[in-house]
Design an enzyme around this catalytic site. Structure first.
Site, short mmCIF file in Angstrom:
data_model
loop_
_atom_site.label_atom_id
_atom_site.label_comp_id
_atom_site.label_asym_id
_atom_site.label_seq_id
_atom_site.Cartn_x
_atom_site.Cartn_y
_atom_site.Cartn_z
N GLU A 111 0.83 -1.20 0.00
CA GLU A 111 0.00 0.00 0.00
C GLU A 111 0.87 1.25 0.00
OE1 GLU A 111 -4.10 -1.17 2.23
OE2 GLU A 111 -2.29 -1.33 3.44
N GLU A 131 -4.07 -9.61 3.55
CA GLU A 131 -4.80 -9.28 4.78
C GLU A 131 -6.01 -10.18 5.05
OE1 GLU A 131 -2.80 -5.28 3.80
OE2 GLU A 131 -3.51 -7.07 2.75
#
Length: 257
Positions: A111, A131
């Site tokens: 990210e 995740e």
């Protein structure tokens, strides 16, 4: 600057994560990154930024999973808001940012790289947003920025399956711009940054802003913004210098004015 993030200022600014071997995104690292980016934004000579990390094993492995239990409930909100703030701070810098990915970029680490304009990855790197395997979602821009880079289908595949992909595959789908030999990500990123720094800085800043604006504006509105930017550039000293340098067959000496 010392600690978990180091900073070198110049026309080519360098921001480096110094929490090897994993370069985990802790609150302290995020706060130091925030301060480094603030200083870059205030540095008048900045023309480009290279984001890298210490060590060759992992560019950034994301959040420290050991902290998750303590973030149960509302505790996670502060962490995520801080990360969103700092990652956006990186994304909206006026100057281009090039990520030198030496090693794996996972979760919050990917990210972070997605907040950059250009990504260079070494051939042994793996990238992914795993995740969902941990019962959480990518919470620092992954669900939003990834699709803008690789498209909805690829983004859903990466996030829903949570699989890690090779640097070669990442280049194939447009997630990284270049794959380079192991140990060369920072070298190549610096070479690319120096190319950017040699361009007209006023034009470079306008170009980055206009490209970003094209994502969420109608074409006609984007074209109008482009016209305004072009008028600004054509009234600059840099435009005249670029034209004269071309005519004289020499390298231009841009000043950003």
């Amino acid at each position: 600057m010392t600690g978990l993030v180091s900073l070198t200022l110049g026309q080519r600014c360098e921001v480096r994560l110094e929490a090897a071997p994993m370069n985990l995104v802790s609150r302290e690292l995020t706060m130091q990154l925030r301060e480094a980016l603030k200083r870059v934004a205030q540095h008048e000579d900045a023309r480009v930024v290279v984001l890298s990390s210490a060590g060759d094993r992992t560019f950034c492995a994301g959040s420290d999973i050991a902290e998750f239990e303590g973030l149960h409930g509302q505790g996670a909100e502060g962490k995520l808001l801080l990360e969103k703030l700092v990652y956006r701070q990186l994304a909206v810098l006026e100057v281009p940012v090039i990520a030198a990915i030496e090693g794996h970029a996972l979760g919050g680490g990917l990210e972070l790289a997605l907040s950059c304009d250009i990504r260079v990855a070494s051939e042994h790197s793996k990238l992914g947003l795993p995740e969902l395997r941990l019962g959480v979602v990518p919470g620092s821009g992954g669900t939003q920025r990834l699709a803008r880079v690789v498209g909805l289908g690829r983004a859903k595949e990466m996030i829903l399956l949570g699989e890690l992909i090779t640097a070669e595959r990442a280049e194939q789908i447009g997630l990284v711009n270049r794959v380079v030999p192991s140990g060369q990500a920072l070298t190549i990123a610096r070479e690319m940054a120096d190319e950017v720094a040699a361009r007209g800085p006023l034009a470079v800043r306008h170009a980055k802003r206009l490209i970003d604006a094209s994502l969420d504006r109608p074409l006609d509105e984007g074209m109008a913004l482009e016209l305004d930017a072009s008028e600004d550039v054509f009234s600059s000293a840099d435009m005249l210098e670029g034209a004269r340098a071309f005519k004289d067959k020499r390298a231009p000496r841009f000043t950003g004015r």
